[in-house]
Scaffold this active site. Structure first.
Site, PDB file in Angstrom:
ATOM      1  N   SER A 159       0.844  -1.192   0.000  1.00  0.00           N
ATOM      2  CA  SER A 159       0.000   0.000   0.000  1.00  0.00           C
ATOM      3  C   SER A 159       0.880   1.242   0.000  1.00  0.00           C
ATOM      4  CB  SER A 159      -0.899   0.009   1.239  1.00  0.00           C
ATOM      5  OG  SER A 159      -1.540   1.250   1.415  1.00  0.00           O
TER       6      SER A 159
ATOM      7  N   TYR B  41      -0.841   0.339  10.911  1.00  0.00           N
ATOM      8  CA  TYR B  41      -1.149  -0.289   9.625  1.00  0.00           C
ATOM      9  C   TYR B  41      -0.042  -0.022   8.609  1.00  0.00           C
ATOM     10  CZ  TYR B  41      -3.567  -1.020   5.151  1.00  0.00           C
ATOM     11  OH  TYR B  41      -3.906  -1.431   3.882  1.00  0.00           O
TER      12      TYR B  41
END
Length: 241
Positions: free
Chosen positions: A133, A146
């Site tokens: 990501s 995260y």
């Protein structure tokens, strides 16, 4: 005809990839809840899938992946699409929640990817898809737990791709931006946001090319990522998600 495994088949991206690959192929859909897989199973069958098998799979149980692969046998494409966003504030207050994010988005991914790599190396062929990501390119204050898992996973995938070079096994590492969907429901989309269908189309196109690659989705997101590196730390820590 190809045999395709989707680990985390209830994810929107995993489901969209399966639908794009549906015609003429055999699918193994794996997730914690079998009943949640029924809609995707029906869709794939309507789209021309040769066969669709469902498997109960808990990614946090490291003992589950190897028996599953032994049961499936030959495997052409494996998509590792499970994961959670988690709650940053909760993770800062509760170490258990931080551990859940880390175990789901990093440790369990490493277990699955390692097992898949060994399985496909024995075959001498196959494609593995993993999801990094933009959040892992430079961790941000609003979601650094995260983001840190994606940074670690991305580094692992780069090394895995190098380790598998010449083996006949390809590794596709997708680096999407903000993905608009159920996982980000209620959150304001970030610049260069994409939908699960956009990510799936880019991944399936790369599967067809048959080569390892790190994919920025959209491609222009790479420019933003390099600009992010230049933002001074005092400013960076104040930026919103």
């Amino acid at each position: 005809m190809s045999t395709v495994l989707i680990l985390g088949a209830t994810s929107e991206i995993g489901g969209e990839i399966a639908k794009l690959l549906a015609a003429g192929n055999t699918f193994h859909l794996a997730a914690r809840r079998l009943d949640a897989l029924a809609p995707l199973q029906s869709q794939l069958e309507r789209l021309g899938a040769r066969q669709v098998q469902l498997h109960e799979f808990d990614a946090l149980d490291a003992t589950r992946i190897e028996p599953l692969l032994a049961q499936i046998g030959h495997l052409d494409v494996a998509v590792v699409s499970f994961g959670i966003l988690g709650d940053q504030a909760q993770a800062e207050a509760e170490p258990e929640h931080a551990a859940l994010i880390a175990n789901t988005d990093y440790t369990a991914q490493i277990v699955a990817l390692t097992a898949l790599a060994a399985h496909m190396r024995q075959q001498g062929i196959g494609t593995i898809v993993a999801f990094s990501s933009i959040a892992g390119f430079r961790a941000r204050r609003p979601n650094y737990v995260y983001g840190s898992t994606k940074a670690g996973l991305d580094a692992f995938c780069q090394g895995l791709s190098d380790a598998l070079h010449g083996s006949g096994v390809q590794v596709i590492t997708a680096r999407p931006g903000f993905v608009i969907g159920s996982m980000t429901k209620g959150m304001k989309p970030a610049p260069m946001s994409v939908y699960a269908t956009d990510v799936a189309q880019a991944v399936v196109a790369q599967i067809a090319r048959g080569k390892s690659r790190t994919l920025w989705i959209p491609a222009k997101l790479q420019i933003l990522a390099w600009v992010m590196r230049l933002v001074p730390r005092p400013i960076w820590r104040k930026l919103p998600r």
